[in-house]
Write a protein that holds these residues in place. Structure first.
Motif, PDB file in Angstrom:
ATOM      1  N   ASN A 300       5.252  -4.295  -8.087  1.00 60.75           N
ATOM      2  CA  ASN A 300       5.870  -3.561  -7.311  1.00 60.75           C
ATOM      3  C   ASN A 300       5.094  -2.770  -6.212  1.00 60.75           C
ATOM      4  O   ASN A 300       5.303  -2.566  -5.033  1.00 60.75           O
ATOM      5  N   LEU A 301       4.034  -2.239  -6.744  1.00 59.92           N
ATOM      6  CA  LEU A 301       3.192  -1.194  -6.104  1.00 59.92           C
ATOM      7  C   LEU A 301       2.409  -2.134  -4.811  1.00 59.92           C
ATOM      8  O   LEU A 301       2.088  -1.894  -3.707  1.00 59.92           O
ATOM      9  N   ARG A 302       2.125  -3.455  -5.427  1.00 59.35           N
ATOM     10  CA  ARG A 302       1.495  -4.389  -4.456  1.00 59.35           C
ATOM     11  C   ARG A 302       2.333  -4.934  -3.239  1.00 59.35           C
ATOM     12  O   ARG A 302       2.051  -4.983  -2.131  1.00 59.35           O
ATOM     13  N   GLU A 303       3.871  -5.014  -3.530  1.00 60.44           N
ATOM     14  CA  GLU A 303       4.682  -5.445  -2.614  1.00 60.44           C
ATOM     15  C   GLU A 303       4.803  -4.202  -1.620  1.00 60.44           C
ATOM     16  O   GLU A 303       5.101  -4.500  -0.616  1.00 60.44           O
ATOM     17  N   ILE A 304       5.065  -3.216  -2.199  1.00 59.15           N
ATOM     18  CA  ILE A 304       5.175  -1.948  -1.289  1.00 59.15           C
ATOM     19  C   ILE A 304       3.929  -1.854  -0.199  1.00 59.15           C
ATOM     20  O   ILE A 304       4.099  -1.648   1.001  1.00 59.15           O
ATOM     21  N   ASP A 305       2.710  -1.915  -0.763  1.00 57.92           N
ATOM     22  CA  ASP A 305       1.630  -1.730   0.058  1.00 57.92           C
ATOM     23  C   ASP A 305       1.571  -3.181   1.100  1.00 57.92           C
ATOM     24  O   ASP A 305       1.107  -2.728   2.352  1.00 57.92           O
ATOM     25  N   ASP A 306       2.030  -4.275   0.670  1.00 60.15           N
ATOM     26  CA  ASP A 306       2.063  -5.239   1.869  1.00 60.15           C
ATOM     27  C   ASP A 306       3.194  -5.035   2.898  1.00 60.15           C
ATOM     28  O   ASP A 306       2.993  -5.372   3.931  1.00 60.15           O
ATOM     29  N   ILE A 307       4.361  -4.377   2.448  1.00 62.57           N
ATOM     30  CA  ILE A 307       5.195  -3.941   3.440  1.00 62.57           C
ATOM     31  C   ILE A 307       4.848  -3.161   4.306  1.00 62.57           C
ATOM     32  O   ILE A 307       5.034  -3.239   5.616  1.00 62.57           O
ATOM     33  N   LEU A 308       4.009  -2.079   3.908  1.00 66.02           N
ATOM     34  CA  LEU A 308       3.658  -0.886   4.652  1.00 66.02           C
ATOM     35  C   LEU A 308       2.509  -1.611   5.725  1.00 66.02           C
ATOM     36  O   LEU A 308       2.610  -1.379   6.849  1.00 66.02           O
ATOM     37  N   GLN A 309       1.543  -2.529   5.370  1.00 62.55           N
ATOM     38  CA  GLN A 309       0.745  -3.060   6.059  1.00 62.55           C
ATOM     39  C   GLN A 309       1.069  -3.799   7.292  1.00 62.55           C
ATOM     40  O   GLN A 309       0.480  -4.061   8.279  1.00 62.55           O
ATOM     41  N   LYS A 310       2.233  -4.709   6.865  1.00 58.19           N
ATOM     42  CA  LYS A 310       2.807  -5.306   7.721  1.00 58.19           C
ATOM     43  C   LYS A 310       3.614  -4.951   8.641  1.00 58.19           C
ATOM     44  O   LYS A 310       3.716  -5.549  10.235  1.00 58.19           O
ATOM     45  N   ASN A 311       4.239  -3.805   8.712  1.00 58.23           N
ATOM     46  CA  ASN A 311       5.115  -3.010   9.486  1.00 58.23           C
ATOM     47  C   ASN A 311       4.676  -2.049  10.439  1.00 58.23           C
ATOM     48  O   ASN A 311       5.176  -1.493  11.293  1.00 58.23           O
ATOM     49  N   ILE A 312       3.500  -1.411   9.705  1.00 58.84           N
ATOM     50  CA  ILE A 312       3.179  -0.239  10.258  1.00 58.84           C
ATOM     51  C   ILE A 312       1.533  -0.313  10.786  1.00 58.84           C
ATOM     52  O   ILE A 312       0.631  -0.232  10.113  1.00 58.84           O
ATOM     53  N   PRO A 313       1.485  -1.021  11.997  1.00 60.55           N
ATOM     54  CA  PRO A 313      -0.003  -1.180  12.406  1.00 60.55           C
ATOM     55  C   PRO A 313      -0.752  -0.176  12.703  1.00 60.55           C
ATOM     56  O   PRO A 313      -2.169  -0.122  12.788  1.00 60.55           O
ATOM     57  N   ASP A 314      -0.273   1.092  13.200  1.00 67.98           N
ATOM     58  CA  ASP A 314      -1.039   2.168  13.555  1.00 67.98           C
ATOM     59  C   ASP A 314      -0.433   3.443  12.721  1.00 67.98           C
ATOM     60  O   ASP A 314       0.613   4.200  13.454  1.00 67.98           O
ATOM     61  N   PRO A 315      -0.596   3.783  11.657  1.00 66.88           N
ATOM     62  CA  PRO A 315      -0.145   4.669  10.897  1.00 66.88           C
ATOM     63  C   PRO A 315      -0.312   6.107  11.404  1.00 66.88           C
ATOM     64  O   PRO A 315      -1.376   6.441  11.874  1.00 66.88           O
TER      65      PRO A 315
END
Length: 331
Positions: A300-315
């Motif tokens: 679950n934690l890895r999937e969450i990190d993947d979602i963040l990385q793919k959708n938020i290019p400039d945090p």
């Protein structure tokens, strides 16, 4: 409810009621009757800690908290955390941790709250114009006088904490931390972990972005903080909403809501001892149980990190909330 110890404070609820919105300032005002009902409902749900600050409504939040807890038998009253080290003029806030200011603030907070001691006292922001060790020693004196049980800090960087530790211990560091704001993981968390300084996290739902209710057409009026938050401006707003949408899908696949997922993620972080839940109406507490009684696994934690990385290019971080480093010479 889940509970943990913070220094000498035993069995503190891992979700505490945050009262910035109750104070009304930067949240479009508040209603005292709703606010007091919210505090009482939080206690009914097992929350036994309330976090407030003088600057939340320039005394209003502390006044309301004080009125609410005075209606509760002494033996059933919650832990009260408040803050010190800010001053204000004409609606503008400045850092001030000079000894005289610290001593004035503790007396003002005790009076507004109607209590004889503060359980957890946070220095709200680091005042780098003042001597950290001297501020810490002043607070340590107040602790020995019985006005404070535990001394803590908020928004402190490692260098700030290192200097503060020359004067007293640190029971906790209150920091902005949530799925969308993870900047503390680089330096602050490792420093605190090594020194066993637990984290009290604020902004758990990232000002509503992780509530599951935010939409692209949402607008913000008056002094609402989100009018100046870069996350709520293009193109960042669209990026964060896209990430929230995919996180919501994951949450429902796991049998939970986005709100529950966001808070569960925070509570599962090993150094987080408590997360603040900001509410100003009782119904905003009714989803509390969605975060309790389950855990996220490694996949679950890895999937969450993947979602963040793919959708938020400039945090975007929470730095826009910081008060100015320097105060006027005549304060």
């Amino acid at each position: 409810m889940e509970y943990a110890d913070i220094a000498s404070l035993h069995q503190v609820s891992k979700i505490a009621l945050g009262t910035w919105a109750i104070g009304g300032w930067m949240w479009g005002g508040s209603d005292e009757r709703d606010a007091m009902a919210t505090i009482h409902r939080a206690l009914d749900l097992g929350i036994n800690a309330i976090d407030t600050a003088p600057v939340y409504g320039f005394g209003r939040a502390e006044d309301i908290v004080g009125k609410a807890i005075r209606q509760i038998p002494v033996s059933e009253r919650p832990y009260v955390a408040t803050k010190v080290g800010l001053t204000w003029r004409d609606g503008k806030v400045f850092r001030d941790s000079r000894p005289a200011r610290l001593r004035q603030e503790v007396e003002d907070s005790l009076r507004r709250l109607g209590i004889d001691h503060i359980d957890l006292y946070f220095v709200h922001w680091p005042d780098r114009q003042s001597d950290f060790a001297e501020a810490a020693q002043t607070l340590e004196s107040l602790r020995r006088e019985g006005k404070i049980r535990e001394i803590a800090v908020s928004n402190f960087q490692p260098a700030d904490m290192q200097k503060f530790l020359q004067g007293t211990g640190i029971a906790a560091n209150q920091l902005p931390y949530n799925l969308f704001e993870r900047g503390i993981e680089k330096e602050i968390l490792p420093f605190c972990h090594e020194r066993r300084i637990p984290i009290v996290a604020y902004g758990a739902l990232c000002r509503g972005l992780l509530s599951g209710k935010m939409t692209a057409g949402r607008t913000f009026d008056g002094d609402d903080l989100r009018r100046v938050d870069p996350k709520f401006q293009a193109p960042h707003f669209q990026h964060y909403l896209a990430a929230a949408g995919q996180l919501d899908t994951l949450a429902h696949r796991l049998g939970h809501s986005l709100l529950g997922l966001a808070l569960r993620w925070l509570l599962d972080q090993p150094d987080v001892v408590c997360a603040l839940w900001g509410a100003r109406r009782p119904e905003q507490l009714e989803n509390l149980e969605e975060a309790l009684g389950w855990h996220l696994d490694a996949d679950n934690l890895r999937e969450i990190d993947d979602i963040l990385q793919k959708n938020i290019p400039d945090p975007v971080g929470p730095e826009f909330m910081a008060p100015p480093e320097e105060r006027p010479a005549d304060l």
